[in-house]
Design a protein around this motif. Structure first.
Motif, PDB file in Angstrom:
ATOM      1  N   ASP A 105       7.660  42.961  42.904  1.00 62.13           N
ATOM      2  CA  ASP A 105       7.319  41.542  42.940  1.00 62.13           C
ATOM      3  C   ASP A 105       6.779  41.153  41.566  1.00 62.13           C
ATOM      4  N   ARG A 106       7.629  40.497  40.751  1.00 63.12           N
ATOM      5  CA  ARG A 106       7.236  40.176  39.373  1.00 63.12           C
ATOM      6  C   ARG A 106       6.522  38.830  39.261  1.00 63.12           C
ATOM      7  N   GLU A 107       6.263  38.199  40.391  1.00 67.09           N
ATOM      8  CA  GLU A 107       5.622  36.883  40.362  1.00 67.09           C
ATOM      9  C   GLU A 107       4.097  36.996  40.387  1.00 67.09           C
ATOM     10  N   SER A 108       3.577  38.178  40.680  1.00 60.38           N
ATOM     11  CA  SER A 108       2.139  38.323  40.874  1.00 60.38           C
ATOM     12  C   SER A 108       1.536  39.265  39.829  1.00 60.38           C
TER      13      SER A 108
ATOM     14  N   ASP B 124      -0.730  56.800  25.610  1.00 60.73           N
ATOM     15  CA  ASP B 124      -1.245  55.424  25.678  1.00 60.73           C
ATOM     16  C   ASP B 124      -0.538  54.665  26.791  1.00 60.73           C
ATOM     17  N   ILE B 125      -1.335  53.931  27.573  1.00 58.02           N
ATOM     18  CA  ILE B 125      -0.777  53.125  28.665  1.00 58.02           C
ATOM     19  C   ILE B 125      -1.120  51.666  28.381  1.00 58.02           C
ATOM     20  N   THR B 126      -0.099  50.834  28.261  1.00 57.94           N
ATOM     21  CA  THR B 126      -0.324  49.410  27.985  1.00 57.94           C
ATOM     22  C   THR B 126       0.292  48.566  29.098  1.00 57.94           C
ATOM     23  N   THR B 127      -0.386  47.463  29.386  1.00 58.60           N
ATOM     24  CA  THR B 127       0.113  46.527  30.397  1.00 58.60           C
ATOM     25  C   THR B 127       0.751  45.345  29.672  1.00 58.60           C
ATOM     26  N   ASP B 128       2.078  45.252  29.753  1.00 54.05           N
ATOM     27  CA  ASP B 128       2.834  44.182  29.089  1.00 54.05           C
ATOM     28  C   ASP B 128       2.958  43.015  30.060  1.00 54.05           C
ATOM     29  N   MET B 129       2.057  42.024  29.910  1.00 50.85           N
ATOM     30  CA  MET B 129       2.033  40.900  30.854  1.00 50.85           C
ATOM     31  C   MET B 129       3.204  39.948  30.645  1.00 50.85           C
ATOM     32  N   GLU B 130       3.744  39.939  29.424  1.00 48.54           N
ATOM     33  CA  GLU B 130       4.874  39.035  29.150  1.00 48.54           C
ATOM     34  C   GLU B 130       6.118  39.490  29.911  1.00 48.54           C
TER      35      GLU B 130
ATOM     36  N   ARG C  79       4.230  57.726  44.574  1.00 47.12           N
ATOM     37  CA  ARG C  79       4.782  57.417  45.898  1.00 47.12           C
ATOM     38  C   ARG C  79       4.233  58.344  46.979  1.00 47.12           C
ATOM     39  N   ASP C  80       4.202  59.656  46.681  1.00 54.15           N
ATOM     40  CA  ASP C  80       3.859  60.636  47.723  1.00 54.15           C
ATOM     41  C   ASP C  80       2.363  60.786  47.946  1.00 54.15           C
ATOM     42  N   ARG C  81       1.579  60.907  46.862  1.00 58.95           N
ATOM     43  CA  ARG C  81       0.142  61.174  46.992  1.00 58.95           C
ATOM     44  C   ARG C  81      -0.688  59.895  47.041  1.00 58.95           C
ATOM     45  N   ARG C  82      -0.294  58.898  46.261  1.00 60.53           N
ATOM     46  CA  ARG C  82      -1.076  57.654  46.212  1.00 60.53           C
ATOM     47  C   ARG C  82      -0.516  56.595  47.170  1.00 60.53           C
ATOM     48  N   HIS C  83       0.616  56.894  47.783  1.00 59.90           N
ATOM     49  CA  HIS C  83       1.212  56.038  48.825  1.00 59.90           C
ATOM     50  C   HIS C  83       1.452  54.601  48.350  1.00 59.90           C
ATOM     51  N   TYR C  84       1.947  54.474  47.118  1.00 61.13           N
ATOM     52  CA  TYR C  84       2.274  53.158  46.565  1.00 61.13           C
ATOM     53  C   TYR C  84       3.741  53.176  46.178  1.00 61.13           C
ATOM     54  N   ARG C  85       4.520  52.247  46.735  1.00 60.03           N
ATOM     55  CA  ARG C  85       5.982  52.316  46.543  1.00 60.03           C
ATOM     56  C   ARG C  85       6.595  51.019  45.996  1.00 60.03           C
ATOM     57  N   ASP C  86       5.781  49.995  45.758  1.00 58.93           N
ATOM     58  CA  ASP C  86       6.331  48.699  45.345  1.00 58.93           C
ATOM     59  C   ASP C  86       6.569  48.637  43.834  1.00 58.93           C
ATOM     60  N   PHE C  87       7.377  49.575  43.319  1.00 65.04           N
ATOM     61  CA  PHE C  87       7.657  49.574  41.877  1.00 65.04           C
ATOM     62  C   PHE C  87       8.989  50.265  41.593  1.00 65.04           C
ATOM     63  N   GLU C  88       9.508  49.988  40.404  1.00 66.87           N
ATOM     64  CA  GLU C  88      10.687  50.687  39.885  1.00 66.87           C
ATOM     65  C   GLU C  88      10.301  51.285  38.534  1.00 66.87           C
ATOM     66  N   HIS C  89      11.036  52.300  38.084  1.00 68.12           N
ATOM     67  CA  HIS C  89      10.675  52.918  36.805  1.00 68.12           C
ATOM     68  C   HIS C  89      11.913  53.297  36.004  1.00 68.12           C
ATOM     69  N   ASP C  90      11.757  53.291  34.675  1.00 67.65           N
ATOM     70  CA  ASP C  90      12.820  53.701  33.746  1.00 67.65           C
ATOM     71  C   ASP C  90      12.253  54.758  32.806  1.00 67.65           C
ATOM     72  N   ILE C  91      13.113  55.714  32.433  1.00 63.71           N
ATOM     73  CA  ILE C  91      12.687  56.819  31.571  1.00 63.71           C
ATOM     74  C   ILE C  91      13.491  56.797  30.274  1.00 63.71           C
ATOM     75  N   ASP C  92      12.770  56.919  29.142  1.00 71.17           N
ATOM     76  CA  ASP C  92      13.416  57.057  27.829  1.00 71.17           C
ATOM     77  C   ASP C  92      12.929  58.382  27.245  1.00 71.17           C
ATOM     78  N   GLU C  93      13.710  59.440  27.447  1.00 70.29           N
ATOM     79  CA  GLU C  93      13.284  60.779  27.026  1.00 70.29           C
ATOM     80  C   GLU C  93      13.209  60.895  25.508  1.00 70.29           C
ATOM     81  N   ALA C  94      14.079  60.196  24.806  1.00 71.37           N
ATOM     82  CA  ALA C  94      14.099  60.281  23.346  1.00 71.37           C
ATOM     83  C   ALA C  94      12.778  59.780  22.752  1.00 71.37           C
TER      84      ALA C  94
END
Length: 264
Positions: free
Chosen positions: A80-83, A17-23, A55-70
């Motif tokens: 840019d968190r303002e938009s 499931d992919i959710t967009t958390d706007m808050e 980043r490599d195939r879709r050529h989009y780099r303006d993001f950061e990511h965190d992983i929770d393996e558990a």
């Protein structure tokens, strides 16, 4: 089926499931471990591949990511968190990034024919398919002639042209001697690259001006030849037929030369 999963392009939204958390301005991916287990891919592998491929195939780099393996959770955050537009754009990339299979192969159909399984694909990528375990590379083929030439060489491309032409004609019940098709395939491949039979290929590169003009864009060929001061030797079939004289083959290839003998 396992081999088809390694080939068919599977986007990230098929694995959870992919959710967009706007808050919190985040895109949160909750992976379904049962789906991952069924499709023989670990959640850790998906979480590693997804950001890299965005980043490599879709050529989009303006993001950061965190992983929770558990919790098998992957969180993406736009830089840019303002938009909100950036958030929705990131969410679209996350949903559609390919995390399993080969990007160029959109769909795989598994059929059982004559006691063995055959995979039919929509899209082709010979080079990557050859690396998949379980694929018989000696019997894998595509109708993308240019790709065959690039991966396997010009001789393989020539054989593919012959096979495709023969199978197409045979399906219509048209019987053509294979040597005619071989001759055409040889002409298309004789310079080490696949050339089409058309004004941008073989027909457009003929020495004879009249032969080129007889095929397509007549006026352009005649104008270009006139500007370049080209001459036509009238050595081929087409150009001799156009000017109304015998072709230089068979009877037309024999000239009678009269020799006057001297009186002794």
């Amino acid at each position: 089926r396992e081999v088809s999963w390694q080939i068919e392009a599977a986007p990230l939204h098929e694995f959870g499931d992919i959710t967009t958390d706007m808050e919190n301005m985040q895109v949160v991916v909750h992976l379904n471990t049962k789906v991952c287990e069924k499709r023989k891919i670990s959640p850790a592998e998906i979480m590693e591949v997804a950001p890299k491929k965005i980043r490599d195939r879709r050529h989009y780099r303006d993001f950061e990511h965190d992983i929770d393996e558990a919790k098998a959770t992957l969180i993406f955050t736009p830089k840019d968190r303002e938009s909100y537009q950036n958030l929705f754009q990131l969410a679209e990339h996350v949903r559609n990034v390919i995390v399993q299979g080969i990007d160029d192969i959109l769909r795989v159909v598994v059929r059982k024919e004559t006691g063995e399984y055959i995979l039919y694909t929509e899209g082709s990528n010979l080079k990557d398919v050859f690396d998949v375990a379980g694929v018989d590379t000696t019997r894998t083929r595509t109708n993308n002639i240019s790709e065959i030439a690039q991966v396997l060489g010009i001789e393989a491309a020539r054989n593919a042209i012959i096979h495709e032409a023969q199978s197409t004609l045979n399906e219509q019940g048209i019987l053509v001697d294979v040597r005619h098709i071989m001759l055409v395939a040889d002409m298309m491949c004789m310079e080490g690259e696949v050339k089409q039979i058309g004004r941008h290929g073989i027909a457009g590169e003929k020495e004879s001006v009249l032969s080129r003009a007889a095929f397509e864009v007549t006026v352009n060929h005649l104008l270009d030849a006139a500007v370049a001061n080209e001459t036509d030797e009238l050595s081929g079939v087409t150009e001799n037929v156009i000017v109304g004289q015998p072709i230089q083959l068979g009877t037309g290839d024999v000239r009678l030369v009269a020799v006057k003998q001297r009186d002794n």
